[in-house]
Enzyme design. Structure first.
Site, short mmCIF file in Angstrom:
data_model
loop_
_atom_site.label_atom_id
_atom_site.label_comp_id
_atom_site.label_asym_id
_atom_site.label_seq_id
_atom_site.Cartn_x
_atom_site.Cartn_y
_atom_site.Cartn_z
N ASN A 8 0.62 -1.11 -0.02
CA ASN A 8 -0.08 0.20 -0.10
C ASN A 8 0.93 1.07 0.02
O ASN A 8 1.43 1.62 1.03
CB ASN A 8 -0.86 0.07 1.29
CG ASN A 8 -1.92 0.92 1.09
OD1 ASN A 8 -1.37 2.38 1.08
ND2 ASN A 8 -3.13 0.83 1.76
N ASP A 64 -0.88 -3.12 9.84
CA ASP A 64 -2.27 -3.67 9.67
C ASP A 64 -3.21 -2.48 10.37
O ASP A 64 -2.87 -2.31 11.51
CB ASP A 64 -2.51 -5.09 10.20
CG ASP A 64 -3.74 -5.60 9.36
OD1 ASP A 64 -3.57 -5.84 8.17
OD2 ASP A 64 -4.62 -6.39 10.24
N HIS A 167 -4.51 7.39 13.47
CA HIS A 167 -4.42 6.32 13.88
C HIS A 167 -2.76 5.83 13.65
O HIS A 167 -2.15 5.37 14.42
CB HIS A 167 -5.22 5.43 13.52
CG HIS A 167 -5.63 5.33 11.96
ND1 HIS A 167 -5.86 6.35 11.34
CD2 HIS A 167 -5.14 4.55 10.84
CE1 HIS A 167 -5.87 6.20 10.14
NE2 HIS A 167 -5.54 4.87 9.78
P1 ITT Z 1 -0.60 -4.11 3.09
O1 ITT Z 1 0.23 -4.52 2.24
O2 ITT Z 1 0.01 -3.33 4.29
O3 ITT Z 1 -1.29 -5.16 4.19
P2 ITT Z 1 -3.48 -3.32 2.79
O4 ITT Z 1 -3.94 -2.10 1.76
O5 ITT Z 1 -3.73 -4.60 2.36
O6 ITT Z 1 -1.90 -3.15 2.63
P3 ITT Z 1 -4.46 -3.40 5.43
O7 ITT Z 1 -4.76 -4.60 5.23
O8 ITT Z 1 -4.09 -2.88 6.77
O9 ITT Z 1 -3.40 -2.95 4.18
O10 ITT Z 1 -5.57 -2.41 4.99
C1 ITT Z 1 -7.06 -2.46 5.47
C2 ITT Z 1 -7.93 -1.48 4.41
O11 ITT Z 1 -8.19 -0.31 5.22
C3 ITT Z 1 -7.20 -1.32 3.17
O12 ITT Z 1 -8.32 -1.19 2.18
C4 ITT Z 1 -6.97 0.30 3.30
O13 ITT Z 1 -7.20 0.86 2.01
C5 ITT Z 1 -7.94 0.67 4.47
N1 ITT Z 1 -6.91 1.73 5.12
C6 ITT Z 1 -5.92 1.42 5.81
N2 ITT Z 1 -5.28 2.53 6.41
C7 ITT Z 1 -6.23 3.45 5.94
C8 ITT Z 1 -6.19 5.03 6.24
O14 ITT Z 1 -5.28 5.56 7.05
N3 ITT Z 1 -7.43 5.70 5.66
C9 ITT Z 1 -8.18 5.05 4.80
N4 ITT Z 1 -8.16 3.68 4.75
C10 ITT Z 1 -7.18 2.92 5.40
#
Ligand code: ITT
Length: 185
Positions: A8, A64, A167
């Protein structure tokens, strides 16, 4: 040098800017890792680390995160990535259509592997879900999340505005405090 393992780009932008302010440089390692089904973000990163320990050399960081809706008992929470992919922000707005309790929280758990040890750091920001998507900044659910005390969504904020209250930024603050070690008396 610490490698931030994430697919991400938005997360990397936020964490690297915040750490650079604290004098810590990281590099991005763009790869995915298995995310188990469980009820807590911390369990997700702790399991992922057991896999990454064999794959990544040196110190690394993983993040995460999830969006927890009060009216839905914390859903999507640990399932946020799946729900974002399938339903997006529009799907969350539909789930909350006609629901008066729009309270929500974003949570981040960071795990740092350093010298063979795993340390975790937590951050949370409470807020509400907006009535419609607003703003083009940030990523993920940012266009629908209004943090407590603000009127703008995260997506309407600059990187530094989001990094002052998010966060993820709070989890990074805890990480930086750990890297600096205990304060001298
Ligand atoms: P990783 O490779 O780091 O795991 P990911 O996008 O799969 O990337 P997560 O499982 O932690 O990461 O993300 C959960 C979801 O929440 C994902 O769709 C993100 O776009 C969203 N998300 C995480 N942090 C956010 C933030 O600060 N603002 C808005 N959306 C967020």
């Amino acid at each position: 040098m610490i490698a931030f393992v994430t697919a991400n780009e938005g997360k990397f932008r936020e964490v690297s800017a915040k750490l650079l302010d604290a004098g810590v440089r990281i590099v991005r390692e763009d790869r995915t890792y298995p995310e188990i089904q469980t009820d807590r973000l911390e369990k997700v990163v702790r399991f992922a680390a057991t896999v990454l320990d064999d794959q990544v050399r040196g110190d690394y960081l993983i993040d995460d995160s999830g969006l927890f809706l009060d009216a839905l008992g914390g859903f999507p929470g640990v399932y946020s990535a799946y729900v974002y992919k399938r339903l997006g922000c529009a799907g969350i707005l539909t789930l909350l259509d006609g629901v008066s309790d729009r309270g929500a929280a974003f949570q981040t758990v960071l795990l740092l592997r350093r010298g063979g040890d795993h340390e975790v750091f937590h951050g949370e920001t409470r807020g509400t879900i907006a009535d419609r998507e607003r703003g083009a900044g940030g990523f993920g659910f940012d266009p629908i999340f209004v943090p407590e005390g603000a009127s703008k969504t995260f997506a309407e904020m600059s990187l530094s505005e989001k990094n002052a209250i998010s966060h993820r930024a709070r989890a990074v603050d805890a990480l930086v405090a750990h890297l600096r070690g205990p304060k001298e008396p």
